[in-house]
Structure formats: structure tokens, C-alpha cells
Design a protein around this motif. Sequence first.
Motif, short mmCIF file in Angstrom:
data_model
loop_
_atom_site.label_atom_id
_atom_site.label_comp_id
_atom_site.label_asym_id
_atom_site.label_seq_id
_atom_site.Cartn_x
_atom_site.Cartn_y
_atom_site.Cartn_z
N PRO A 1 34.97 43.41 44.44
CA PRO A 1 35.75 42.46 45.23
C PRO A 1 36.53 41.50 44.31
O PRO A 1 36.05 41.14 43.24
CB PRO A 1 34.69 41.68 46.03
CG PRO A 1 33.46 42.52 45.96
CD PRO A 1 33.53 43.25 44.65
N LEU B 1 39.03 37.83 44.54
CA LEU B 1 39.45 36.73 45.41
C LEU B 1 40.90 36.91 45.84
O LEU B 1 41.79 37.10 45.02
CB LEU B 1 39.30 35.40 44.66
CG LEU B 1 39.71 34.17 45.46
CD1 LEU B 1 38.74 33.93 46.61
CD2 LEU B 1 39.77 32.93 44.56
N PHE C 1 36.30 31.76 52.01
CA PHE C 1 37.19 32.55 51.16
C PHE C 1 37.48 33.89 51.83
O PHE C 1 36.70 34.38 52.63
CB PHE C 1 36.51 32.85 49.80
CG PHE C 1 35.96 31.65 49.11
CD1 PHE C 1 34.66 31.23 49.36
CD2 PHE C 1 36.72 30.93 48.21
CE1 PHE C 1 34.13 30.13 48.72
CE2 PHE C 1 36.20 29.82 47.56
CZ PHE C 1 34.90 29.42 47.82
N GLN D 1 38.67 44.07 48.65
CA GLN D 1 37.94 45.08 47.90
C GLN D 1 38.60 46.43 48.13
O GLN D 1 38.68 46.92 49.26
CB GLN D 1 36.47 45.14 48.33
CG GLN D 1 35.65 46.11 47.50
CD GLN D 1 34.16 46.09 47.83
OE1 GLN D 1 33.76 45.74 48.92
NE2 GLN D 1 33.33 46.46 46.87
N TYR E 1 38.14 37.70 50.28
CA TYR E 1 38.17 38.58 49.13
C TYR E 1 38.72 39.92 49.58
O TYR E 1 38.56 40.33 50.72
CB TYR E 1 36.76 38.78 48.54
CG TYR E 1 36.32 37.73 47.58
CD1 TYR E 1 36.01 36.43 48.01
CD2 TYR E 1 36.20 37.99 46.22
CE1 TYR E 1 35.60 35.45 47.13
CE2 TYR E 1 35.77 37.02 45.32
CZ TYR E 1 35.48 35.76 45.78
OH TYR E 1 35.07 34.79 44.90
#
Lengths: 111, 116
Positions: free
Chosen positions: A44, A46, A34, A38, A36
Motif C-alpha cells: 500500500p 499513501l 487516510f 494498493q 491508501y
Amino acid sequence: RKEVEQDPGPFNVPEGATVAFNCTYSNSASQSFFWYRQDCRKEPKLLMSVYSSGNEDGRFTAQLNRASQYISLLIRDSKLSDSATYLCVVNQNNAGNMLTFGGGTRLMVKP
Amino acid sequence: EAQVTQNPRYLITVTGKKLTVTCSQNMNHEYMSWYRQDPGLGLRQIYYSMNVEVTDKGDVPEGYKVSRKEKRNFPLILESPSPNQTSLYFCASRTQRRGGVYNEQFFGPGTRLTVL
């Protein structure tokens, strides 16, 4: 060697530029990947999952290279709002439920 | 609104004074976990829980305890906090994986803890 490794950056790019990040992982048995995003001092969120065949979501493209054990994120036509830290996340333990996070790559898009 | 909530958001305490950080989710997720985030070290998992009464250690469990008596709550307990536990803490939840697929993990807003 860290289990999930990213270049911390920062990557300073002008608006409209294309930028790419790579992330390497150590466990060849990893199955889920994945990206993510932030923002500073926030949680965070997705951005996208990474599939074996590669996947695209608007200006964002994610790729997986199992042979070389890395995943990549390509951002086209960068916007100021893309400025954030991008975290690479890998499931390293298929027997359990643990996700391992990379240290993050910081992107700064400038006018 | 589907969300993960944490309290308190900010806490300054002293060494040895027991504290609890609460975490609650309203999405009926089975899986919950706690992370700490430190500069240069990224997010590291402290404990996780795959369902009620099922908890397990993550990468950095020393000095922490958790419990999962109800599905929606997963408190993090520091029995005797020390300065090296000063960090940014995130709680997260998601559904259990189905057929090898991991679903999106939702994070709480974070708790910034300082231990003097």
C-alpha cells in the motif's frame, strides 16, 4: 460490525468517469484518516490524508463527515492507471499508535 | 533511496519449522509495525514498536514474536509456523505522531509466506 468498513466492489467504470467510494468507521473518537492505494500484490502507498475541511489533490478529493462517521474519496476523469484497490485507514486508538485498515475497494477503469 | 526492505520476499516452509522475516528501514523512523493481509480480511496489525526495546501487540499477535534491538530493524519471528499463518506480510514504518498528527506510513514490498 467491522471497525472500518468499505464496499469491496469491484467498481467497473469507463475512462473519464467520476467515481466515489465511501468508508464508515465505528469509533467516534478517531482523529486521523487516510486513503491508501494498493496495486495488485504490491505494498500500500499513501494516496492522501483526509482533513476535516476536506482536501483535493488534482483529480482526487477526500471528504470527512464526522457526524455520520464516514470518509469519502472522489476520483474525477478516471484513468486506466487508477485501477487499483483503495484502502480506507483510520486511527481508532488515539492513546496508542494503531491504524485500522478497511478491506479495500477495488476499482477497475476500462477503455 | 528511502525505503523499507523485507526478506525473504517469498517463502514456502513446513509446519513447525522456525522462521524469521527481516525488516529494515533507512529513514530513522521510530515507529515500525507488521501486518498480515488475507483475502476478505484486509490488513491486520500483528505487532508494532514505538521505539527501540518498546513493542506491543496488535490485533492478531498469536503465533508471532518480534524484537526491536536497533532502530532500523524489526524482525518478525514465527517460532512454530502453522498453515493458518499462510499470508502476505507487510512491514511498515513512520515517524511518531507529532501534535496528534499521524504521518505517512511506508510499507515494505511484502513477504508471501506459505506454510504447508
